[in-house]
Write an enzyme that holds these catalytic residues in place. Structure first.
Site, mmCIF file in Angstrom:
data_model
loop_
_atom_site.group_PDB
_atom_site.id
_atom_site.type_symbol
_atom_site.label_atom_id
_atom_site.label_comp_id
_atom_site.label_asym_id
_atom_site.label_seq_id
_atom_site.Cartn_x
_atom_site.Cartn_y
_atom_site.Cartn_z
ATOM 1 N N ARG A 86 -11.260 97.923 23.877
ATOM 2 C CA ARG A 86 -10.918 98.040 25.298
ATOM 3 C C ARG A 86 -12.197 98.106 26.134
ATOM 4 O O ARG A 86 -13.227 98.585 25.681
ATOM 5 C CB ARG A 86 -10.084 99.302 25.544
ATOM 6 C CG ARG A 86 -8.632 99.173 25.147
ATOM 7 C CD ARG A 86 -7.834 100.398 25.539
ATOM 8 N NE ARG A 86 -8.259 101.554 24.790
ATOM 9 C CZ ARG A 86 -9.035 102.522 25.235
ATOM 10 N NH1 ARG A 86 -9.462 102.510 26.501
ATOM 11 N NH2 ARG A 86 -9.397 103.508 24.477
ATOM 12 N N TYR A 216 -8.543 90.811 23.055
ATOM 13 C CA TYR A 216 -8.441 92.010 22.213
ATOM 14 C C TYR A 216 -7.223 92.868 22.599
ATOM 15 O O TYR A 216 -6.998 93.165 23.783
ATOM 16 C CB TYR A 216 -9.721 92.863 22.294
ATOM 17 C CG TYR A 216 -9.465 94.216 21.680
ATOM 18 C CD1 TYR A 216 -9.406 94.357 20.296
ATOM 19 C CD2 TYR A 216 -9.171 95.324 22.464
ATOM 20 C CE1 TYR A 216 -9.075 95.575 19.721
ATOM 21 C CE2 TYR A 216 -8.835 96.548 21.898
ATOM 22 C CZ TYR A 216 -8.795 96.662 20.531
ATOM 23 O OH TYR A 216 -8.445 97.869 19.967
ATOM 24 N N LYS A 225 -1.104 99.761 26.673
ATOM 25 C CA LYS A 225 -1.838 100.654 27.566
ATOM 26 C C LYS A 225 -1.548 100.311 29.030
ATOM 27 O O LYS A 225 -1.467 101.190 29.883
ATOM 28 C CB LYS A 225 -3.339 100.572 27.296
ATOM 29 C CG LYS A 225 -3.710 100.923 25.867
ATOM 30 C CD LYS A 225 -3.272 102.319 25.513
ATOM 31 C CE LYS A 225 -3.205 102.456 24.012
ATOM 32 N NZ LYS A 225 -3.579 103.754 23.492
ATOM 33 N N HIS A 245 -0.032 109.517 26.297
ATOM 34 C CA HIS A 245 -0.732 108.933 25.143
ATOM 35 C C HIS A 245 -0.535 109.870 23.950
ATOM 36 O O HIS A 245 -1.464 110.574 23.545
ATOM 37 C CB HIS A 245 -2.217 108.789 25.505
ATOM 38 C CG HIS A 245 -3.018 107.978 24.522
ATOM 39 N ND1 HIS A 245 -4.398 108.041 24.468
ATOM 40 C CD2 HIS A 245 -2.659 107.080 23.588
ATOM 41 C CE1 HIS A 245 -4.838 107.211 23.534
ATOM 42 N NE2 HIS A 245 -3.805 106.624 22.982
ATOM 43 N N SER A 267 -8.188 108.054 21.804
ATOM 44 C CA SER A 267 -8.223 106.873 20.942
ATOM 45 C C SER A 267 -9.061 107.132 19.696
ATOM 46 O O SER A 267 -10.161 107.700 19.782
ATOM 47 C CB SER A 267 -8.813 105.695 21.710
ATOM 48 O OG SER A 267 -8.036 105.457 22.860
ATOM 49 N N CYS A 269 -8.640 109.205 17.299
ATOM 50 C CA CYS A 269 -8.824 110.616 16.970
ATOM 51 C C CYS A 269 -7.682 111.165 16.122
ATOM 52 O O CYS A 269 -7.481 112.376 16.039
ATOM 53 C CB CYS A 269 -9.003 111.440 18.233
ATOM 54 S SG CYS A 269 -10.575 111.119 19.046
ATOM 55 N N ASP A 294 1.611 106.405 19.187
ATOM 56 C CA ASP A 294 0.610 106.215 20.244
ATOM 57 C C ASP A 294 1.101 106.598 21.640
ATOM 58 O O ASP A 294 0.314 107.072 22.446
ATOM 59 C CB ASP A 294 0.161 104.748 20.260
ATOM 60 C CG ASP A 294 -1.159 104.530 21.002
ATOM 61 O OD1 ASP A 294 -2.117 105.274 20.740
ATOM 62 O OD2 ASP A 294 -1.229 103.632 21.864
ATOM 63 N N ARG A 385 -8.240 96.424 13.491
ATOM 64 C CA ARG A 385 -6.894 96.960 13.715
ATOM 65 C C ARG A 385 -5.855 96.249 12.863
ATOM 66 O O ARG A 385 -6.014 95.081 12.507
ATOM 67 C CB ARG A 385 -6.510 96.759 15.194
ATOM 68 C CG ARG A 385 -7.363 97.565 16.173
ATOM 69 C CD ARG A 385 -6.722 98.876 16.517
ATOM 70 N NE ARG A 385 -7.635 99.785 17.199
ATOM 71 C CZ ARG A 385 -7.242 100.986 17.641
ATOM 72 N NH1 ARG A 385 -6.006 101.387 17.500
ATOM 73 N NH2 ARG A 385 -8.114 101.790 18.216
HETATM 74 P P1 GTP Z 1 -5.727 104.862 18.534
HETATM 75 O O1 GTP Z 1 -4.882 103.837 17.845
HETATM 76 O O2 GTP Z 1 -7.036 104.317 18.985
HETATM 77 O O3 GTP Z 1 -5.004 105.530 19.647
HETATM 78 O O4 GTP Z 1 -6.163 105.947 17.405
HETATM 79 P P2 GTP Z 1 -5.383 107.163 16.718
HETATM 80 O O5 GTP Z 1 -5.454 108.362 17.581
HETATM 81 O O6 GTP Z 1 -4.042 106.733 16.257
HETATM 82 O O7 GTP Z 1 -6.318 107.487 15.448
HETATM 83 P P3 GTP Z 1 -6.104 107.184 13.881
HETATM 84 O O8 GTP Z 1 -5.005 108.008 13.289
HETATM 85 O O9 GTP Z 1 -6.029 105.723 13.679
HETATM 86 O O10 GTP Z 1 -7.468 107.731 13.288
HETATM 87 C C1 GTP Z 1 -8.716 107.238 13.729
HETATM 88 C C2 GTP Z 1 -9.792 107.583 12.730
HETATM 89 O O11 GTP Z 1 -9.859 108.985 12.520
HETATM 90 C C3 GTP Z 1 -9.553 106.952 11.364
HETATM 91 O O12 GTP Z 1 -10.748 106.416 10.867
HETATM 92 C C4 GTP Z 1 -9.070 108.099 10.518
HETATM 93 O O13 GTP Z 1 -9.430 107.925 9.181
HETATM 94 C C5 GTP Z 1 -9.746 109.315 11.153
HETATM 95 N N1 GTP Z 1 -8.894 110.520 11.003
HETATM 96 C C6 GTP Z 1 -7.577 110.620 11.298
HETATM 97 N N2 GTP Z 1 -7.098 111.840 10.992
HETATM 98 C C7 GTP Z 1 -8.137 112.548 10.499
HETATM 99 C C8 GTP Z 1 -8.286 113.890 10.010
HETATM 100 O O14 GTP Z 1 -7.347 114.692 9.965
HETATM 101 N N3 GTP Z 1 -9.543 114.255 9.624
HETATM 102 C C9 GTP Z 1 -10.595 113.396 9.663
HETATM 103 N N4 GTP Z 1 -11.785 113.834 9.260
HETATM 104 N N5 GTP Z 1 -10.493 112.124 10.105
HETATM 105 C C10 GTP Z 1 -9.286 111.704 10.517
HETATM 106 C C1 SPV Z 2 -6.349 103.120 21.969
HETATM 107 O O1 SPV Z 2 -7.497 102.721 22.195
HETATM 108 O O2 SPV Z 2 -5.938 104.240 22.344
HETATM 109 C C2 SPV Z 2 -5.441 102.270 21.185
HETATM 110 C C3 SPV Z 2 -5.871 100.920 20.845
HETATM 111 O O3 SPV Z 2 -4.322 102.679 20.886
HETATM 112 S S1 SPV Z 2 -5.679 99.833 22.174
HETATM 113 O O4 SPV Z 2 -4.318 99.303 22.141
HETATM 114 O O5 SPV Z 2 -6.657 98.783 21.992
HETATM 115 O O6 SPV Z 2 -5.888 100.517 23.418
HETATM 116 MN MN MN Z 3 -4.072 104.836 21.468
#
Ligand code: GTP
Ligand code: SPV
Ligand code: MN
Length: 601
Positions: A86, A216, A225, A245, A267, A269, A294, A385
């Site tokens: 983004r 993207y 979003k 979110h 994002s 996290c 999400d 992704r």
């Molecule tokens: P968006 O799709 O961008 O909104 O991301 P999200 O909030 O869904 O995050 P996601 O669950 O994809 O995790 C993002 C990164 O954080 C990944 O590389 C995970 O491996 C890492 N991660 C997720 N949960 C944990 C956790 O409990 N501990 C640690 N250390 N890392 C984590």
């Molecule tokens: C985020 O960045 O919070 C996502 C991925 O979930 S995107 O759809 O690219 O914004």
């Molecule tokens: Mn997101």
């Protein structure tokens, strides 16, 4: 990899217009006159159409078919290397006044912006196909559900939207022929995928989104979003609901008592991972199910808060996703999925950092260049992704289609913080909880372009996604609280606190069940906690840490409050509120003063 594909000629019965709504037809006509496509393709969401488009995308090198034995019906897409995340600096909220967009958004004057975008879109689809994607956000029988149309010249967008939304006939039927029906207009063109001509513009008053110059996900899947959060949050305030979110998960105890929890993490996290959590062995009989990973749309009913997931699929972070960290995601993406910007092995499988097993001796990296494992270059882009239908998820909640939504017992805020913020604590009440959300911060990630790892305030994980003035957004949260006679409890979590050696103190992933159980216990008024200046904190024995390989010292550190760190944190809260230039509701300033008093007493 070619970003821009030539026009597609469809066989009979595919890509034909069956829509009768005159308002939509007039708008499509207007966009076609401006962009001058070679032809127009109306998407109906059928299986036959999907097969046809997948085949065309492969012929045009927009997609690469993966090894069908290893990942059946799955494809790799490589986006332009200048276009992998983004772009917050090129994202605009175009309200009549700057004040409506508020201090946290880029603002751009609507009339001027339309003129500029029309200039960029002029003849932009020459030689290309203009696809029209009708879609709905939300379960078909929900009152919150919204209809959208996305016009795009990217076949990758069409194929992704088919996974991410309920697309095709379901939307045109819901819209009907009423001239004044509410629907979102989305226009997307790749143009020449040049960052100098990349703009993601929102016109909340017109329910319109125009996105140019990117291919993207978050910039171009306008349902996500752009509609579900930026325009969604604007509509939500106007119409008295919430667009957040947040993931939504169900958690069922061995006694078969079920709660639902919504959690806002910025994002990359941990939302997808938390939403798909598999409880560790010790938690026999506990079950976690996914409603959404999400976005949550929530409404007040009978004094409680009810949530639906407006989406139909997951657009998730690939690196770090493995059978160890997230088996449900691994099963989901083992078939019928699109991968973007991962490495391609010599036998047609996908690879990325953090996958179990030994890396391949040779592969093509996310750019398509020869690659061998080593410390220098990553095989997969850090923001690579997957796009996968939610129905692939073995842990999908049975009530995901329930239009009235699921009742939310707890709201969790969380970010990526190496220090200061304990593993978990609970707000004293709703307003204190709103303060926790309003002041939360997180280290930036690869999900957006720019520096990674810098702590920034990201209220309710909505900093890049709130489609109006953040002060009014905080006010909306406070107002919603006043309508809740049975409000969810509010918590803050931090899976990412580090020890002096720079290691994560908490194992995370499935082990987060231990924190979730405490949260559920609190909802059922039986979990133990101590009153601290920042909120209710579990003491080490309040968390079930049985069969967990963690030393007592780490647990104490995870749950500790360092007064020096909190002094700095409090100063950052003040600095942040001041930077917003007077829009912060009094209630929240009072919360800050109360926190300051508690910390100094
Ligand atoms: P968006 O799709 O961008 O909104 O991301 P999200 O909030 O869904 O995050 P996601 O669950 O994809 O995790 C993002 C990164 O954080 C990944 O590389 C995970 O491996 C890492 N991660 C997720 N949960 C944990 C956790 O409990 N501990 C640690 N250390 N890392 C984590
Ligand atoms: C985020 O960045 O919070 C996502 C991925 O979930 S995107 O759809 O690219 O914004
Ligand atoms: Mn997101």
């Amino acid at each position: 990899m070619e970003d821009i594909a030539p026009a597609i000629s469809a066989p009979d019965g595919i890509g034909e217009n069956k829509l009768r709504n005159q308002a939509v037809l007039a708008w499509v006509h207007e966009v076609a006159l401006l962009t001058k496509p070679e032809n127009i393709f109306w998407c109906d969401g059928s299986e036959r159409e999907n097969e046809f488009l997948l085949d065309q995308a492969c012929r045009q090198n927009v997609l690469i078919k993966l090894n069908q034995k290893k990942v059946p019906h799955s494809y790799l897409h490589r986006s332009n290397p200048n276009d992998v995340a983004r772009v917050e600096q090129f994202t605009f909220i175009c309200t009549p006044t700057k004040e409506e967009a508020g201090p946290t958004n880029n603002w751009s004057e609507p009339a001027e912006t339309y003129t500029k975008l029309r200039g960029l879109l002029k003849s932009a689809m020459r030689g290309r196909t203009m696809f029209i994607i009708p879609y709905i956000m939300g379960p078909p029988d929900s009152l919150l559900t919204k209809v959208g149309f996305e016009i795009t010249d990217s076949i990758y967008v069409v194929l992704s939207m088919r996974i991410m939304t309920r697309m095709g006939v379901v939307a045109t039927e819901r819209l009907g022929e009423a001239p004044n029906a509410e629907w979102n207009r989305g226009v997307h063109s790749l143009l020449d995928v040049d960052p100098a001509r990349r703009f993601i513009c929102h016109f909340p008053q017109d329910n319109t989104i125009i996105s140019v110059g990117s291919g993207y996900g978050g910039n171009v899947l306008l349902s996500k979003k752009c509609l579900a959060l930026r325009i969604g949050s604007y509509l939500a305030r106007k119409q008295g609901w919430m667009a957040e979110h947040m993931l939504i998960l169900g958690v069922e105890s061995p006694e078969e008592k079920k709660h639902y929890v919504a959690a806002a993490f910025p994002s990359a996290c941990g939302k997808t991972n938390f939403a798909m959590l598999i409880p560790p062995m010790h938690f026999k009989g506990w079950k976690v199910t996914t409603v959404g990973d999400d976005i949550a749309w929530m409404q007040v009913r009978d004094g409680g808060l009810y949530a639906v997931n407006p989406e139909n699929g997951y657009f998730g972070v690939v690196p770090g996703t493995s059978y160890k960290s997230n088996p449900n995601a691994m099963k989901s993406i083992s078939h019928d999925s699109l991968y973007t910007n991962v490495a391609l092995t010599d036998d047609g499988d996908v690879w990325r950092e953090g996958k179990n097993g030994v890396p391949p001796a040779h592969a093509l990296d996310w750019r398509g260049n020869d690659w061998t494992p080593g410390p220098k270059e990553q095989g997969a882009h850090p923001n690579s992704r997957f796009t996968t239908p939610m129905r692939n998820n073995p842990a999908l909640d049975p009530d995901v289609e329930k239009g009235e939504g699921v009742p939310i017992s707890a709201i969790i805020f969380g970010g990526r913080r190496s220090d200061t913020i304990p593993l978990v604590f609970e707000a004293f009440d709703w307003q204190h909880g709103v303060y926790l959300g309003a002041t939360m911060a997180s280290e930036t990630t690869a999900a957006a372009t720019g520096a990674v790892g810098q702590v920034r305030r990201d209220p309710m994980a909505m900093l890049p996604f709130c489609g109006y003035n953040i002060g009014d957004y905080f006010r909306h949260w406070i107002d919603i609280g006043k309508r809740l006679t049975n409000p969810p409890l509010i918590f803050n979590v931090n899976w990412f606190r580090k020890g002096v050696a720079g290691n994560f103190l908490w194992p995370g992933f499935g082990e987060n069940m231990r924190v979730l159980e405490w949260i559920i216990d609190r909802c059922e008024q039986r979990g133990g906690a101590v009153k601290s200046p920042i909120g209710w904190l579990p003491s080490p024995h309040d968390l079930d840490l049985a069969e967990l390989d963690i030393d007592h010292k780490s647990v104490v550190e995870l749950l500790g409050i360092d007064h020096q760190e909190w002094g700095r944190e409090l100063a950052e809260h003040e600095k942040f509120f001041d930077s917003l230039g007077g829009v912060v509701p009094d209630e929240l300033s009072k919360q800050r003063e109360a926190l300051a008093r508690r910390l100094s007493s």
